[in-house]
Design an enzyme around this catalytic site. Structure first.
Site, short mmCIF file in Angstrom:
data_model
loop_
_atom_site.label_atom_id
_atom_site.label_comp_id
_atom_site.label_asym_id
_atom_site.label_seq_id
_atom_site.Cartn_x
_atom_site.Cartn_y
_atom_site.Cartn_z
N HIS A 186 18.67 -2.98 -15.69
CA HIS A 186 17.62 -3.88 -16.14
C HIS A 186 16.57 -3.07 -16.89
O HIS A 186 16.73 -1.85 -17.06
CB HIS A 186 17.03 -4.65 -14.95
CG HIS A 186 16.60 -3.76 -13.81
ND1 HIS A 186 15.61 -2.81 -13.93
CD2 HIS A 186 17.04 -3.66 -12.53
CE1 HIS A 186 15.44 -2.19 -12.79
NE2 HIS A 186 16.31 -2.67 -11.91
N GLY B 129 13.85 -1.88 -16.08
CA GLY B 129 13.32 -0.72 -15.35
C GLY B 129 14.18 0.51 -15.62
O GLY B 129 13.68 1.58 -15.98
N HIS B 130 15.49 0.36 -15.44
CA HIS B 130 16.40 1.47 -15.75
C HIS B 130 16.24 1.89 -17.22
O HIS B 130 16.24 3.07 -17.55
CB HIS B 130 17.86 1.05 -15.55
CG HIS B 130 18.22 0.63 -14.15
ND1 HIS B 130 18.57 -0.65 -13.83
CD2 HIS B 130 18.31 1.34 -13.00
CE1 HIS B 130 18.87 -0.72 -12.54
NE2 HIS B 130 18.71 0.47 -12.01
N GLY C 93 12.31 6.20 -10.68
CA GLY C 93 11.29 5.15 -10.78
C GLY C 93 10.27 5.24 -9.65
O GLY C 93 10.62 5.50 -8.50
N VAL D 203 8.53 -1.16 -13.80
CA VAL D 203 8.59 -2.24 -14.80
C VAL D 203 8.68 -3.57 -14.05
O VAL D 203 9.45 -3.70 -13.09
CB VAL D 203 9.80 -2.05 -15.73
CG1 VAL D 203 9.91 -3.20 -16.72
CG2 VAL D 203 9.69 -0.72 -16.48
N SER E 238 17.86 -4.68 -9.28
CA SER E 238 19.20 -5.26 -9.41
C SER E 238 19.41 -6.33 -8.35
O SER E 238 20.19 -7.26 -8.52
CB SER E 238 20.26 -4.18 -9.27
OG SER E 238 19.98 -3.12 -10.16
#
Ligand code: AMP
Length: 284
Positions: free
Chosen positions: A34, A36-37, A147, A176, A186
């Site tokens: 997503h 964030g990744h 993260g 994020v 996820s």
């Protein structure tokens, strides 16, 4: 973009890059990528000549009864995303490439692995640190990207690197979020619409306490209580913990200060959500 499935092959490639003077950025993930990744990969792309992303759903970090079997694995889409971001190599090993039948040694995270997330998820950080050490040995990165959302994981990975003098810089990347504040995960895909609309309340509660800190409240217990009270109006969110800790030691400070982490975990219909805010750093 290379897709590498063999442990030895990824190590050879990484060693060749390093020998040629290229720095390597590693972004470890469990896939189901997503935004964030993607932010981690983008940062790695900016800062390194070579970027390796790994996709490996690590069974060792799942407790019995957790969602290992149903963890989402949209591999084709993930590969397209990584290709689009300009990743040089994706390391996507089968289980036996990480844990061959002869595998014996595990990383004991020590006392910091037993609290907060570790209390609800016994063995989780032993699994995380074991796979992280292995991925660092295979991909030989100059920098590895993690993260801030998984604040305790970040702290334990930094400790692993210090304890074993691993020649890698750990880079933390901001969380994020969805427009309503929910941290991307996820696992958010498991939330039905009603739960999805309740889920941002965790961040809302942490933010309220962070705002109180800005307004001058410095007592850690009082700030934790504020967040807990904000959550108490949401019975669908089953509280696991709210904890204020020093970002380097995981200890509760005598007085809250900038950089401290206020973290929380709740269960929402069996789905575990975690989040945190950094005091003094959040845009509120
Ligand atoms: P995972 O695939 O859940 O193991 O996560 C892989 C990496 O992405 C970890 O370093 C996570 O902390 C990071 N990550 C997960 N969610 C977010 C997010 N919402 N924002 C930034 N990083 C994240």
């Amino acid at each position: 973009m290379q897709v590498v499935t063999q442990a030895q092959a990824v190590q050879q490639q990484a060693l060749a890059w390093r020998a040629a003077g290229d720095d390597v950025g590693l972004v470890p993930t469990m896939g189901a990528l997503h935004a964030g990744h993607e932010s981690l990969v983008r940062r790695a792309r900016r800062e390194n000549r070579r970027v390796v992303a790994s996709i490996f759903v690590n069974p060792l970090q799942f407790s019995p009864g957790e969602d290992l079997a149903r963890y989402p694995r949209p591999i084709q889409r993930d590969l397209e995303v990584l290709e689009g971001l300009g990743v040089d190599a994706v390391f996507q090993p089968e289980l036996d490439q990480i844990y061959p039948a002869s595998f014996r040694t595990h990383v004991d995270p020590g006392p910091w692995g037993e609290v907060l997330e570790g209390r609800s998820r016994p063995g989780h950080f032993r699994g995380v640190l074991t796979v992280v050490l292995k991925l660092l040995e295979l991909a030989r990165p100059s920098r590895a990207y993690f993260g801030q959302k998984d604040a305790q994981q970040l702290l334990l990975v930094r400790q692993l690197v210090r304890d074993f003098c691993l020649p890698v810089r750990i880079v933390s990347c901001p969380t994020v979020r969805e427009p309503d504040g929910l941290a991307l995960s996820s696992r958010n895909a498991y939330l039905d619409p009603a739960r999805r609309s309740s889920a941002p309340a965790l961040y809302g509660a942490l933010r309220q306490a962070a705002q109180a800190y800005r307004d001058g409240r410095k007592d850690p217990a009082a700030l934790e209580r504020l967040a807990v009270e904000a959550l108490s109006g949401r019975p669908e969110l089953e509280l696991d913990y709210v904890a204020l800790f020093d970002e380097a030691t995981l200890e509760r400070p005598a007085e809250a200060g900038p950089g401290n982490v206020l973290a929380g975990a709740v269960k929402l219909g069996g789905i575990r959500l975690i989040d945190n805010v950094i005091l003094g750093a959040e845009v509120l």
